[in-house]
Structure formats: C-alpha cells, structure tokens
Design a protein around this motif. Structure first.
Motif, PDB file in Angstrom:
ATOM      1  N   PRO A 118      16.288   4.580  -2.512  1.00  0.00           N
ATOM      2  CA  PRO A 118      15.761   4.091  -1.862  1.00  0.00           C
ATOM      3  C   PRO A 118      14.219   5.108  -1.666  1.00  0.00           C
ATOM      4  O   PRO A 118      13.075   5.553  -1.356  1.00  0.00           O
ATOM      5  N   GLU A 148       7.555  13.630   1.968  1.00  0.00           N
ATOM      6  CA  GLU A 148       7.060  13.457   1.142  1.00  0.00           C
ATOM      7  C   GLU A 148       6.342  13.664   0.304  1.00  0.00           C
ATOM      8  O   GLU A 148       4.790  13.561   0.530  1.00  0.00           O
ATOM      9  N   ARG A 193      15.036   0.593   5.898  1.00  0.00           N
ATOM     10  CA  ARG A 193      13.529   0.898   5.805  1.00  0.00           C
ATOM     11  C   ARG A 193      12.886   1.203   7.381  1.00  0.00           C
ATOM     12  O   ARG A 193      11.494   1.981   7.448  1.00  0.00           O
ATOM     13  N   ARG A 207       7.491  12.913  -8.091  1.00  0.00           N
ATOM     14  CA  ARG A 207       7.720  13.052  -6.195  1.00  0.00           C
ATOM     15  C   ARG A 207       8.879  13.690  -6.217  1.00  0.00           C
ATOM     16  O   ARG A 207       9.771  13.568  -6.427  1.00  0.00           O
ATOM     17  N   GLU A 251       0.928  -1.232  -0.113  1.00  0.00           N
ATOM     18  CA  GLU A 251      -0.130   0.101   0.137  1.00  0.00           C
ATOM     19  C   GLU A 251       0.974   1.578  -0.012  1.00  0.00           C
ATOM     20  O   GLU A 251       2.042   1.039   0.730  1.00  0.00           O
ATOM     21  N   ALA A 252      -0.266   2.620  -0.498  1.00  0.00           N
ATOM     22  CA  ALA A 252       1.356   3.764   0.254  1.00  0.00           C
ATOM     23  C   ALA A 252       1.509   4.002   1.092  1.00  0.00           C
ATOM     24  O   ALA A 252       1.033   3.604   1.807  1.00  0.00           O
ATOM     25  N   PRO A 253       2.308   4.997   0.254  1.00  0.00           N
ATOM     26  CA  PRO A 253       3.616   4.898   0.402  1.00  0.00           C
ATOM     27  C   PRO A 253       4.379   4.038  -0.816  1.00  0.00           C
ATOM     28  O   PRO A 253       5.441   3.961  -0.847  1.00  0.00           O
ATOM     29  N   GLU A 298       5.658   0.608  -2.675  1.00  0.00           N
ATOM     30  CA  GLU A 298       5.766   0.231  -3.828  1.00  0.00           C
ATOM     31  C   GLU A 298       5.731  -1.475  -4.293  1.00  0.00           C
ATOM     32  O   GLU A 298       7.071  -1.682  -3.030  1.00  0.00           O
ATOM     33  N   PRO A 308      10.651   3.458  -0.946  1.00  0.00           N
ATOM     34  CA  PRO A 308      10.448   2.943  -0.199  1.00  0.00           C
ATOM     35  C   PRO A 308       9.662   1.135  -0.244  1.00  0.00           C
ATOM     36  O   PRO A 308       8.131   1.467  -1.705  1.00  0.00           O
ATOM     37  N   TYR A 314      10.389  15.124  -2.371  1.00  0.00           N
ATOM     38  CA  TYR A 314      11.279  15.499  -0.994  1.00  0.00           C
ATOM     39  C   TYR A 314      11.320  16.276  -0.452  1.00  0.00           C
ATOM     40  O   TYR A 314      12.066  17.109  -0.968  1.00  0.00           O
ATOM     41  N   GLY A 358       1.760   9.408   1.025  1.00  0.00           N
ATOM     42  CA  GLY A 358       1.105   9.352   1.841  1.00  0.00           C
ATOM     43  C   GLY A 358       0.183   8.481   0.790  1.00  0.00           C
ATOM     44  O   GLY A 358      -0.136   8.294  -0.775  1.00  0.00           O
ATOM     45  N   ASP A 359      -1.340   7.869   1.318  1.00  0.00           N
ATOM     46  CA  ASP A 359      -2.241   7.655   0.050  1.00  0.00           C
ATOM     47  C   ASP A 359      -3.437   8.489   0.426  1.00  0.00           C
ATOM     48  O   ASP A 359      -4.642   8.254   0.279  1.00  0.00           O
ATOM     49  N   VAL A 416       8.126   9.422   4.794  1.00  0.00           N
ATOM     50  CA  VAL A 416       8.635   7.579   4.629  1.00  0.00           C
ATOM     51  C   VAL A 416       9.798   7.756   4.746  1.00  0.00           C
ATOM     52  O   VAL A 416      11.166   8.003   4.334  1.00  0.00           O
ATOM     53  N   VAL A 417      10.781   6.259   5.657  1.00  0.00           N
ATOM     54  CA  VAL A 417      11.497   6.708   5.501  1.00  0.00           C
ATOM     55  C   VAL A 417      12.382   7.479   6.037  1.00  0.00           C
ATOM     56  O   VAL A 417      13.606   7.631   5.482  1.00  0.00           O
TER      57      VAL A 417
END
Lengths: 581, 239
Positions: free
Chosen positions: A152, B213, A225, B230, A139-141, A143, A154, B232, B184-185, B208-209
């Motif tokens: 990088p 973003e 991660r 995309r 699921e997002a984020p 892939e 995710p 950052y 995100g979503d 994200v990590v």
C-alpha cells in the motif's frame, strides 16, 4: 521514393516497385513497411537511452558519497527515472524493433497491420511520457515508485495509469508480429521457422505473459489508488508485480540471445552448431525463465518454503541449463564457422582474427562474455534460496542486474543499433575510430563499475536504494566507511562508463545526421567478416567437421569461475551463520 | 597418423604428457600473442582476475581463516591489477620487438631473457608484498562487525487513540534533538524537549488512499532525520 514522414532523409531507401529491396549484408528481402517501423522504434529507444542515461550520472554521483550530489528525496526520484527509462523504455522499444526484425524481416514479408504498429508506438510513447511526468512531479504523500511501488505505498495514480497505457501500447505494437507469424504458418504449414524468428516468437510469448502480469498488478493498483476499490492485497500485488518486474528482464534476455545468434552469424560468419539443441534451449526458457522472478520474494513472508524451494532450487535450473547451452552454442558456432573459412589458427585464432574493429562484432562478443561471467553466474547465486539471503536488497543485487541488462542486453542492443545505422539507415559512422573504440571503452568501464557494486554489496552489506551509507547511517554507529575505497573505484569507473554511453549517443546520432550515405553494397562490405561464408573452401561441409576446442577451453574457464564464485558465496553464508563455530 | 590414431596407441603416460605438452605450447602461444586485440584481451582479463584474487583473499582472511597461502594470493591479485596489463600491453610487445631488432649484446640478452626477467620481478614483488603487506592492499571487512558501543538511536514509537485524539511517546529519547510529525506535506506537530510525547487530533490528519496517516521523524541537531515512522490511524489501538 522518400517516405511521407521523412526526417533528415532517414526513411528514404531505394526500394523496388513491390516495396522490397535486397540487403547487401544479410541477403534478406526487406520491405519498406518493416524497415521504417524498425527505425521508428529504434530511434525512440535511443531517445529513452539518452534521457535515462542523464540520470545515471546524478544517481552514481550521489551514491559515491565523496560527491553526494542529491538529497535523499531527489535521489529516489532520479533513481526511478533512471530505472524506468533504461530498464523499461529503452529496452522495450528496442524489443519491438527486434520482433519486427526477427519476424517479417527475416521471413522476407511485409509488416501487416502497419496502422496498428503506429498506434502501438503512439500509445507506448504516451504511456512513457505519462510515467516520466508522474515520477518527476512526485509530491507528498506520494513516493517515487522506482520499480517496486508495492501496495500500500502511495504512488501517484498517474504513474499506474501511465504504466497501464504503456503496457497496452506494447501489446498493440506486438500484434503485427503475431499476425506475421499467423500468415507465415498459414502459408507454409510444414515449414520450420528460422532460428532467429523462432527466438523472436519465444520472446514474444514471454513478453505477453509478462505484460498481462503487469496489467493484473498495475490495473487493480490504479483502481485502489483512485479509491474506486478500498483495499488491495499486498501479497497478490507483489506476486503479480514481479511477473512483469522480472519478466521484462527475461524478455531482454531472450531478445538479447536472438540478437547474439543473428549478429554473430551476419558479421562473424558463425554457424548454428545444432538447430535442435538451440531451439530446445529456447523452449526451456519458455517454461522456466519466468521462475527467476521468484528470487524477489525469497525474503517475503507471504510465500511458503515449498514454493521458494520449488522455484529456486529445481525449476529455475531449467532456465540455467538453457543459458549454459547458448553459452556453448554461440561461441562454438563462431569457432566452427571461422575455422571453416581457414580462420582457425591454433586454440583461439578464430577469436583473435575476428573483426574486432567492427563495433557490431565487439559489442556482441562483450555482451556474451560479460553477461555470462558477471550477470549470469551472479543470477544463479542470488536466485538460490540460501545464497539469496546474503544478496537480498544489497548493492550486489544492483551489480547483478547491471551485469545482465547493461553489460548484457544494453551492450548487445548498442551493437544492433550500430548495425541498423549501417544497413537500414544506410549511414557510415561519423567516425570509424570512435565507433570501434566505444564498445571496448563502455564495456570495460561498466564492467569494473559493476564489479565494485557487487563487491560493496556482498562483502560489506551496503544496501541498495539509499542515498548515503558510507558516511554513516544517521543515528547509528553502524558505519560502512570501510567500503569507501571500493566506492571510490566505483565512482571513477561509473563516470568513465557514462562517458562511454555519451560516446555511443554521439556516434549513433552523429552518424544519422552527419554520416555519409551508403550508396551501394560495396560500402557495407566491411561489415561482413572475411567476405562471408561464401569464402569457405567447402561451404557445404557439416559444421561438426571442424573442431571447437577453443570454445571448450573457454567453457572450462567459465566453469572454473562459476565453481570458485559459488564456493566463495557459500563460504560467506557459513560465516554469516557461524556454522561449526 | 592422425591425432586420434596416436591417442589410441599411446600409453596413458604418453597421452598425458602429450596433452600437457600441447597445453604448455598453447599457453606460450597465448602469452606471446601480440596482436592489438590479444594485448587488450589479456590485459583486461588479468585486471579482472587480479581484482578477484585480491578481494576474495582479503575477504576470506578477514573472516579469520588465516591461511598463509591467502596472503600470497592477495598479494598476487593486488600486483596483477597493474602488472598484468603492463606485461601484455608493454613488456611482451617490447620483448618481441627486441628479438627482431636488438643490436647490442645487452639488448639481445634482454630480448632473450625478457619474459623470464619480467616474471621474476613480478614474483619477487608478490613474495615481498605477501610477506610484508602494505596498507592499500588490505581491505578491512570486519570493522563494521566489531563495533558495538551501543549508540544506536532506535526507540519504539508507541501510540494509542481515544476520543478523536492520538497520543504517542517514545520508549527512549537519548540521541534525539527534536521530533517532527507530518501528515501529507504539512507539519502538524513539533516537539523539542524530551521525553518527546505528543498528542495530535485525528481530524487534523490527511487521508491517503482511504487511510488517515502521519509520519514521525526523529531528527538530530542539524535537522537530519535519524529515524522515520509511518503510522495509519486505523492500525493504532484504542484505549
């Protein structure tokens, strides 16, 4: 006596009191411990093949845009599941089985450390399930990772964890093989390993190299991660990733060639033309084959031109040379072996009088031919610095590795599974006719599908990994619709190939469940061509006493195809740069 | 006299003629080989060879090398895809059977001359199609290269940040219906009017990590994505 975990009577062969039995086909002394573990890993491999094969349907029917089955997001998830289950799990489970065959079974030993082998299997299965779960629930984020989850980008930490677990499980499962080699050499210090064992040993060394590379890629990526480390070097990741990413395919290659030597000897009466030359070719693989991974980084800004030229124009040819040696040695061995038994008959009589109705034989031969013509030649093309620019990230790349790992490795492994069904599971095929047809049907259909992948990639520049290209690329007038006729051929033959894959699963699983039991050696007599080498008038004649002109002609045809394809690719490149225009 | 003895005493001319004679006999034996596996190998081999000749000739022709011979190799390959399997799966076996069983003079003639008739028809079709090519045998490789109406939608996405806010705009807005920004979503912004500028707050973005973003999608009327970017936060310059 039946095994304690026997299912459907699949683990209940008749062994002597010492746990051994004599195989009526190979003449090998087979211990219960080896056989049962070969069956365990082989069966698991077929499950992975079935599962990954389901996604072959959804992926192919998406790329054939007349059908356009999946949306882009779902397509990438399905593509990832297809790749991991077929390119990794089906292959690696089979390869562990091959190590057990090439090691303890060929050497006539029992499998040491059986609990370690079982633990390895459990950990591998755990890793495989985890990877599948992680991809399916992307699921997002995050892939879906496919096979290039480059940092990088995710990707779910569960995926990295699953990959690490699977790699560790594979190393554990390989330990009994290494222990076998250790015991063998301790007990027989001056004795040479049989060629198949030697090949398995080379396979295992390349495997460990690849797997350690995988841990060095996925381990830190997992920590990154999980945000336990804040930063990870993307260039380092790509270098390490491709040690396993391509290295696993090199394991497939060497394991496949070991299978070629083993099966052509057993079912077609092939002899080894020169042990020393064949062993030298395996040694060449040991030193050079992993350099093939470099072609993935040829468009990468992080590596120097010197690095690229060294890996792709000099060192890489060591592996190519090794493949060419095997390409001659194996058919030459078949030709000489068959002529020795009076099965020569003109230029190609040794080949056409061979046991083509035996699926073990036909699978092996199709694997050799199609790997050579479709996978091997294209591998050399795209492994070259200059030509790589016309192949990189196009659908032709996908065609190349389907030529190697599907038409080559998978077809060879299917032959091996057919062999194991008869000689270890002791079952007759549920349908002799369907078993005979399957390698022809699957290889031919897959062959055309692979050819079309290469054509649309190299001729039209169709990209790989995308769900749609022919209709258009949204937002551009860069239409690739001219490729649609070849895509139609691809779609139809992909469907036929999938039907061939389904046929394999039906015949193999059907034979295990419903096949008649092989009661004695006579039931398997048809597996050995023309009664075996014992039928030769003078079995002790040196192999060089027999001509190999048929193989020579075949090699000339192969060379001609190589040269024409090579020139055509260079011609395409000159057009791309408009040299002399 | 063994083969090698003969080679040693033969003149170069005799040697070459013997080699050619042997090659011709081998070729004939392969052409007339009639076991099921031979029929299959020849049919499939010619099918693949036909595909190769057809596509390679088309390719070279479409790059502007207008050699006449290529038109005939293209035609040869195209016809071979069907005619190769037809010859070796049907015609050669039929001819061989007729040679054993033909009763009438006509059938005997066909049996005797069958292969020559077959090859003549094949070559005639190759010549006709080579001279007057039909549509399906011509693959168009150049279409994509000769376009160029310039309707690509590929603007630059330019972003700056200050005081916890990020401001972005596109270098051009032609061909875009609306812009959707997600993190995100979650959708954080949607812009329906050109010039599709937008401002978002940094603390509204997902991490994200370790990196905040967001994703900017340019979409058309049907909601299909045209371009996707995309970004950052850490890589956006501050003003």
């Amino acid at each position: 006596m039946a095994h304690t975990l026997d299912v459907l009577g699949l683990f209940d062969n008749e062994y002597r009191d010492d746990g051994f039995r004599t195989c009526s086909v190979t003449g090998l002394e087979v211990h219960r411990s080896v056989e049962n573990h070969v069956k365990l890993f082989g069966l698991t491999a077929v499950v992975a093949l079935l599962y990954g094969g389901i996604f072959a349907f959804t992926v192919a029917m998406t790329r054939w845009e007349v059908i356009g089955l999946l949306e882009p997001d779902a397509f990438y998830t399905h593509l990832s599941l297809h790749a991991w289950n077929l390119l990794i799990f089906w292959m690696v489970f089979t390869e562990i089985a091959i190590l057990y065959v090439g090691g303890p079974m060929v050497l006539g030993r029992r499998l040491p450390l059986t609990r370690v082998a079982k633990a390895g299997w459990l950990v591998m299965v755990g890793g495989a399930v985890l990877v599948n779960y992680a991809i399916w629930t992307t699921e997002a984020p995050n892939e879906a990772p496919l096979l290039t989850a480059y940092v990088p980008m995710p990707v779910s930490p569960l995926f990295y964890a699953g990959a690490c677990v699977f790699i560790l499980g594979t190393v554990v499962a390989a330990l009994p093989f290494f222990a076998t080699m250790w015991y063998e050499k301790r007990e027989n210090p001056g004795k040479t390993l049989p060629l198949v064992s030697f090949a398995a040993f080379v396979t295992s060394i390349i495997a460990v190299e690849a797997l350690v590379g995988g841990l060095l890629a996925f381990g830190p990526a997992l920590l990154w991660r999980l945000e336990l480390i804040q930063w990870w070097d993307a260039a380092w990741y790509r270098q390490m990733y491709w040690i396993i990413g391509h290295g696993t395919q090199q394991i497939n290659l060497v394991a496949m060639i070991a299978v070629w030597y083993f099966l052509t000897h057993v079912v077609a009466g092939a002899e080894v033309v020169s042990e020393k030359v064949s062993r030298t070719a395996f040694i060449l693989y040991l030193f050079f084959i992993n350099l093939g991974a470099a072609h993935h980084l040829l468009s990468d800004p992080a590596v120097s031109t010197g690095w690229r030229i060294w890996n792709t124009s000099y060192a890489f040819y060591g592996a190519t040379f090794a493949s060419l040696i095997h390409a001659f040695a194996i058919p030459a061995g078949i030709e000489a072996g068959r002529r020795k038994r009076g099965k020569g008959g003109g230029l190609f009589g040794w080949l056409t009088s061979a046991p083509w109705t035996n699926p073990v034989f036909s699978s092996t031969i199709f694997s050799i031919i199609l790997f050579g013509f479709l996978g091997g030649i294209t591998g050399v093309m795209m492994g070259q610095l200059q030509l790589n620019m016309t192949w990189h990230n196009t659908f032709a790349t996908v065609g190349h590795f389907h030529g190697t790992v599907v038409l080559g490795t998978t077809v060879a492994f299917m032959g091996l599974i057919f062999f194991v069904i008869r000689t270890m599971f002791m079952r007759q095929y549920v349908s002799e006719r369907l078993a005979s047809i399957q390698p022809f049907f699957y290889s031919a259909a897959m062959g055309v599908a692979v050819l079309m992948m290469m054509y649309v990639g190299i001729l039209y520049g169709i990209p790989r990994r995308t769900a749609e290209v022919v209709e258009n690329i949204p937002g551009t007038e860069f239409s690739l619709s001219a490729a649609s006729p070849l895509f139609a051929i691809f779609g139809i033959f992909a469907l036929l190939a999938i039907a061939g894959g389904v046929l394999f699963v039906l015949v193999s699983v059907g034979s295990l469940v419903f096949g008649d039991r092989v009661e004695n050696g006579d039931d398997n007599a048809d597996l050995v061509a023309d009664g075996g080498l014992g039928m030769a008038q003078d079995p002790d004649d040196p192999v060089h006493a027999y001509e190999m002109r048929g193989t020579f002609v075949l090699c000339l045809i192969f060379l001609a195809a190589f040269v024409i394809t090579y020139l055509l690719n260079w011609y395409l490149l000159t057009q791309l740069w408009s040299i002399g225009a | 006299m063994t083969h090698s003895d003969a080679d040693a005493t033969a003149s170069p001319l005799e040697f070459v003629s013997r080699i050619l004679g042997q090659a011709w006999r081998d070729l004939l034996s392969v052409y007339y080989a009639n076991t099921p596996i031979w029929r299959l190998l020849k049919s499939v081999g010619l099918l693949f060879f036909g595909f190769f000749c057809w596509s390679a000739s088309n390719l070279v022709l479409s790059y502007g090398i207008d050699w006449t011979i290529l038109r005939y190799t293209r035609s040869y390959g195209f016809v071979l895809i069907l005619w190769g399997p037809l010859t070796h799966a049907v015609i050669v076996p039929l001819v061989i059977r007729l040679r054993r069983s033909a009763q009438t003079p006509t059938l005997r003639t066909i049996a005797r001359q069958g292969s020559k008739i077959n090859i003549s028809i094949f070559l005639a079709i190759v010549l006709v199609l080579g001279t007057f090519p039909v549509g399906p045998m011509t693959l168009d490789f150049q279409t994509t290269l000769q376009g160029g109406s310039g309707s690509d939608v590929n603007p630059d996405l330019l972003c700056t940040r200050s005081d916890g806010e990020i401001h972005c705009h596109l270098s051009e807005s032609e061909g875009i219906d609306h812009v959707v920004v997600t993190s995100g979503d979650r959708e954080v912004e949607r812009v329906d009017e050109p010039p599709f500028e937008f401002t978002i707050r940094e603390d509204n973005l997902e991490e994200v990590v370790g990196q905040q973003e967001f994703v900017v999608e340019l979409q058309d009327e049907g909601g299909d994505t045209i371009r996707r970017y995309r970004r950052y936060v850490s890589s956006i310059p501050e003003t």
